[in-house]
Design a protein around this motif. Structure first.
Motif, PDB file in Angstrom:
ATOM      1  N   PHE A  38     -13.307 -25.066  41.868  1.00  0.00           N
ATOM      2  CA  PHE A  38     -13.268 -23.638  41.567  1.00  0.00           C
ATOM      3  C   PHE A  38     -14.464 -22.935  42.174  1.00  0.00           C
ATOM      4  O   PHE A  38     -15.464 -23.558  42.525  1.00  0.00           O
ATOM      5  CB  PHE A  38     -13.164 -23.337  40.066  1.00  0.00           C
ATOM      6  CG  PHE A  38     -14.386 -23.661  39.256  1.00  0.00           C
ATOM      7  CD1 PHE A  38     -15.508 -22.839  39.266  1.00  0.00           C
ATOM      8  CD2 PHE A  38     -14.416 -24.782  38.446  1.00  0.00           C
ATOM      9  CE1 PHE A  38     -16.618 -23.128  38.511  1.00  0.00           C
ATOM     10  CE2 PHE A  38     -15.528 -25.083  37.674  1.00  0.00           C
ATOM     11  CZ  PHE A  38     -16.635 -24.253  37.709  1.00  0.00           C
ATOM     12  N   LYS A  40     -16.728 -19.245  41.386  1.00  0.00           N
ATOM     13  CA  LYS A  40     -16.963 -18.155  40.439  1.00  0.00           C
ATOM     14  C   LYS A  40     -17.991 -17.209  41.054  1.00  0.00           C
ATOM     15  O   LYS A  40     -18.957 -17.657  41.672  1.00  0.00           O
ATOM     16  CB  LYS A  40     -17.489 -18.727  39.125  1.00  0.00           C
ATOM     17  CG  LYS A  40     -17.897 -17.717  38.091  1.00  0.00           C
ATOM     18  CD  LYS A  40     -18.439 -18.441  36.860  1.00  0.00           C
ATOM     19  CE  LYS A  40     -19.110 -17.470  35.919  1.00  0.00           C
ATOM     20  NZ  LYS A  40     -19.662 -18.162  34.750  1.00  0.00           N
ATOM     21  N   LYS A  42     -20.300 -13.628  40.071  1.00  0.00           N
ATOM     22  CA  LYS A  42     -20.706 -12.669  39.030  1.00  0.00           C
ATOM     23  C   LYS A  42     -21.910 -11.890  39.529  1.00  0.00           C
ATOM     24  O   LYS A  42     -22.895 -12.482  39.951  1.00  0.00           O
ATOM     25  CB  LYS A  42     -21.067 -13.416  37.739  1.00  0.00           C
ATOM     26  CG  LYS A  42     -21.607 -12.535  36.631  1.00  0.00           C
ATOM     27  CD  LYS A  42     -20.525 -11.693  36.004  1.00  0.00           C
ATOM     28  CE  LYS A  42     -21.041 -10.924  34.801  1.00  0.00           C
ATOM     29  NZ  LYS A  42     -20.853  -9.499  34.917  1.00  0.00           N
ATOM     30  N   THR A  81     -16.419 -11.308  35.345  1.00  0.00           N
ATOM     31  CA  THR A  81     -16.581 -12.365  36.340  1.00  0.00           C
ATOM     32  C   THR A  81     -15.328 -12.445  37.192  1.00  0.00           C
ATOM     33  O   THR A  81     -14.216 -12.316  36.696  1.00  0.00           O
ATOM     34  CB  THR A  81     -16.810 -13.715  35.622  1.00  0.00           C
ATOM     35  OG1 THR A  81     -17.991 -13.603  34.844  1.00  0.00           O
ATOM     36  CG2 THR A  81     -16.945 -14.851  36.603  1.00  0.00           C
ATOM     37  N   ARG A  82     -15.505 -12.671  38.497  1.00  0.00           N
ATOM     38  CA  ARG A  82     -14.382 -12.892  39.413  1.00  0.00           C
ATOM     39  C   ARG A  82     -14.377 -14.371  39.761  1.00  0.00           C
ATOM     40  O   ARG A  82     -15.426 -14.988  39.883  1.00  0.00           O
ATOM     41  CB  ARG A  82     -14.567 -12.093  40.707  1.00  0.00           C
ATOM     42  CG  ARG A  82     -14.647 -10.618  40.544  1.00  0.00           C
ATOM     43  CD  ARG A  82     -13.343  -9.899  40.734  1.00  0.00           C
ATOM     44  NE  ARG A  82     -12.571 -10.345  41.860  1.00  0.00           N
ATOM     45  CZ  ARG A  82     -12.206  -9.612  42.887  1.00  0.00           C
ATOM     46  NH1 ARG A  82     -12.605  -8.368  42.966  1.00  0.00           N
ATOM     47  NH2 ARG A  82     -11.451 -10.082  43.831  1.00  0.00           N
ATOM     48  N   GLY A  83     -13.206 -14.939  39.950  1.00  0.00           N
ATOM     49  CA  GLY A  83     -13.188 -16.343  40.299  1.00  0.00           C
ATOM     50  C   GLY A  83     -11.870 -16.792  40.868  1.00  0.00           C
ATOM     51  O   GLY A  83     -10.880 -16.071  40.854  1.00  0.00           O
ATOM     52  N   THR A  84     -11.897 -17.991  41.376  1.00  0.00           N
ATOM     53  CA  THR A  84     -10.710 -18.644  41.908  1.00  0.00           C
ATOM     54  C   THR A  84     -10.689 -20.058  41.352  1.00  0.00           C
ATOM     55  O   THR A  84     -11.654 -20.796  41.481  1.00  0.00           O
ATOM     56  CB  THR A  84     -10.750 -18.710  43.450  1.00  0.00           C
ATOM     57  OG1 THR A  84     -10.837 -17.385  43.958  1.00  0.00           O
ATOM     58  CG2 THR A  84      -9.517 -19.384  44.007  1.00  0.00           C
ATOM     59  N   TYR A  85      -9.595 -20.406  40.722  1.00  0.00           N
ATOM     60  CA  TYR A  85      -9.413 -21.757  40.202  1.00  0.00           C
ATOM     61  C   TYR A  85      -8.396 -22.429  41.089  1.00  0.00           C
ATOM     62  O   TYR A  85      -7.272 -21.951  41.207  1.00  0.00           O
ATOM     63  CB  TYR A  85      -8.931 -21.701  38.753  1.00  0.00           C
ATOM     64  CG  TYR A  85      -8.681 -23.040  38.130  1.00  0.00           C
ATOM     65  CD1 TYR A  85      -9.740 -23.889  37.848  1.00  0.00           C
ATOM     66  CD2 TYR A  85      -7.401 -23.451  37.814  1.00  0.00           C
ATOM     67  CE1 TYR A  85      -9.525 -25.127  37.259  1.00  0.00           C
ATOM     68  CE2 TYR A  85      -7.169 -24.681  37.226  1.00  0.00           C
ATOM     69  CZ  TYR A  85      -8.240 -25.518  36.950  1.00  0.00           C
ATOM     70  OH  TYR A  85      -8.019 -26.734  36.370  1.00  0.00           O
ATOM     71  N   TRP A 125     -20.974 -19.613  42.171  1.00  0.00           N
ATOM     72  CA  TRP A 125     -20.939 -21.028  41.825  1.00  0.00           C
ATOM     73  C   TRP A 125     -19.743 -21.657  42.533  1.00  0.00           C
ATOM     74  O   TRP A 125     -18.640 -21.095  42.501  1.00  0.00           O
ATOM     75  CB  TRP A 125     -20.743 -21.222  40.331  1.00  0.00           C
ATOM     76  CG  TRP A 125     -21.856 -20.760  39.446  1.00  0.00           C
ATOM     77  CD1 TRP A 125     -22.856 -21.532  38.920  1.00  0.00           C
ATOM     78  CD2 TRP A 125     -22.070 -19.438  38.921  1.00  0.00           C
ATOM     79  NE1 TRP A 125     -23.670 -20.761  38.120  1.00  0.00           N
ATOM     80  CE2 TRP A 125     -23.213 -19.476  38.113  1.00  0.00           C
ATOM     81  CE3 TRP A 125     -21.404 -18.221  39.084  1.00  0.00           C
ATOM     82  CZ2 TRP A 125     -23.709 -18.355  37.448  1.00  0.00           C
ATOM     83  CZ3 TRP A 125     -21.886 -17.097  38.431  1.00  0.00           C
ATOM     84  CH2 TRP A 125     -23.020 -17.177  37.625  1.00  0.00           C
TER      85      TRP A 125
END
Length: 132
Positions: A38, A40, A42, A81-85, A125
């Motif tokens: 993943f 993340k 922020k 928070t923006r993220g990609t899993y 991250w």
């Protein structure tokens, strides 16, 4: 077989932006044999200052083709928070060549020269495993 769970944490602040251009790209190096689990992103302070009226951060593969995190608005006040899993994703763009290291690009894009920013901080991250 053996594997390691690893996290790379990288913070960029306005003082890292040195390009007298509307864009600046940074590279995060990942070792050979990795698979990203993943990503993340922020921001804790908005990127503002100078004549900037917008600023985004995009995380992509080094070819610049596959967005891992599309353009996140870091000019606005800090938000969610923006993220990609990506665990379990069958996308070939997320499974790099096992024998070579692969980099991830972090692209800042401003409405004017990014080095005019006088405030701003964003942390990225990347959690990955290395298959040995």
């Amino acid at each position: 077989w053996a594997s390691e769970n690893l996290v790379i944490k990288t913070t960029y602040t306005f003082s890292d932006l040195t390009a007298s251009a509307a864009t600046q790209t940074f590279t995060i190096a990942l070792p050979a044999g990795h698979i990203i689990e993943f990503i993340k992103l922020k921001h804790s302070a908005a990127f503002t200052g100078g004549s900037l009226s917008s600023m985004t951060v995009r995380v992509a593969d080094t070819s610049g083709v596959a967005d891992l995190i599309s353009a996140a608005n870091v000019f606005q006040a800090p938000a969610e928070t923006r993220g990609t899993y990506v665990k379990g994703t069958a996308s070939a763009t997320l499974i790099p060549n096992h024998d070579t290291s692969t980099d991830v690009s972090v692209l800042f894009t401003g409405s004017h020269n990014v080095d005019t920013a006088t405030a701003g901080s964003v942390t990225i991250w990347i959690k990955y495993i290395t298959l040995l």
